[in-house]
Design an enzyme around this catalytic site. Sequence first.
Site, PDB file in Angstrom:
ATOM      1  N   CYS A  41       7.370  15.868  49.428  1.00 22.87           N
ATOM      2  CA  CYS A  41       7.616  16.658  50.495  1.00 22.87           C
ATOM      3  C   CYS A  41       8.565  16.606  51.331  1.00 22.87           C
ATOM      4  CB  CYS A  41       6.395  16.815  51.218  1.00 22.87           C
ATOM      5  SG  CYS A  41       5.462  15.652  52.270  1.00 22.87           S
ATOM      6  N   ARG A  79       1.716  17.039  53.235  1.00 23.85           N
ATOM      7  CA  ARG A  79       1.538  17.444  51.921  1.00 23.85           C
ATOM      8  C   ARG A  79       1.244  16.411  50.765  1.00 23.85           C
ATOM      9  NH1 ARG A  79       5.731  22.138  52.225  1.00 23.85           N
ATOM     10  NH2 ARG A  79       6.947  20.277  53.648  1.00 23.85           N
ATOM     11  N   ASP A 115      -4.121  22.080  24.265  1.00 25.01           N
ATOM     12  CA  ASP A 115      -4.819  20.723  24.164  1.00 25.01           C
ATOM     13  C   ASP A 115      -4.051  19.575  23.188  1.00 25.01           C
ATOM     14  OD1 ASP A 115      -5.782  21.154  26.416  1.00 25.01           O
ATOM     15  OD2 ASP A 115      -7.948  21.776  25.088  1.00 25.01           O
TER      16      ASP A 115
END
Length: 192
Positions: A11, A17, A125
């Site tokens: 950030c 953040r 997946d």
Amino acid sequence: MTERFTVLMVCMGNICRSPMAERLLRLRLDERLADGDLVEVHGAGTGAWHEGEPMHRQAAEEVLARGGDPSAFAARALTEEMLESDLVLTATIEQVGFVAELVPSAASKTFVLGEFARLAAEVPDDLPGSDLAARGRALVAEADQLRDGARYSDEVPDPWGRAPEYFTAVADQIDDAVTVLADRLTTKVARA
């Protein structure tokens, strides 16, 4: 020693953040993995304004409220070496550009946090690789292929100087995004 997957949170000042994202991702991974050393999570700011400072008090409170550990944190300024991480997640679109200018080869593995969560959720997946590091790198490569442009809604707004409720909303947004990442990284990996 098992190879680790590395995630860098970026950030602006590395006190609000990115520290929340770093510590909340660590929390979510530790909830899912028997071996937390499989993933290294660290953070930095695009500037050195706060280097060495602790996490912002309100950010630390948000991490604690969710069960995370804000202790022993010290803000750092971004370096080229840090961008050798397997995945770089920024708070804003502008910071993605900053990373790409600093190290152009990092562009394919650098995303806005919300953008990566959105794209990672679309990746099937059945990622290749027998260990978390290999699967993590495959996840990043797949997300890069799915890129459709970061949106302003993918960005994490800066809570610095704002009311506690704003910090809570930002922490909720970060926690939602890092939970997606933790889930995707730990699919088919030993659970805690």
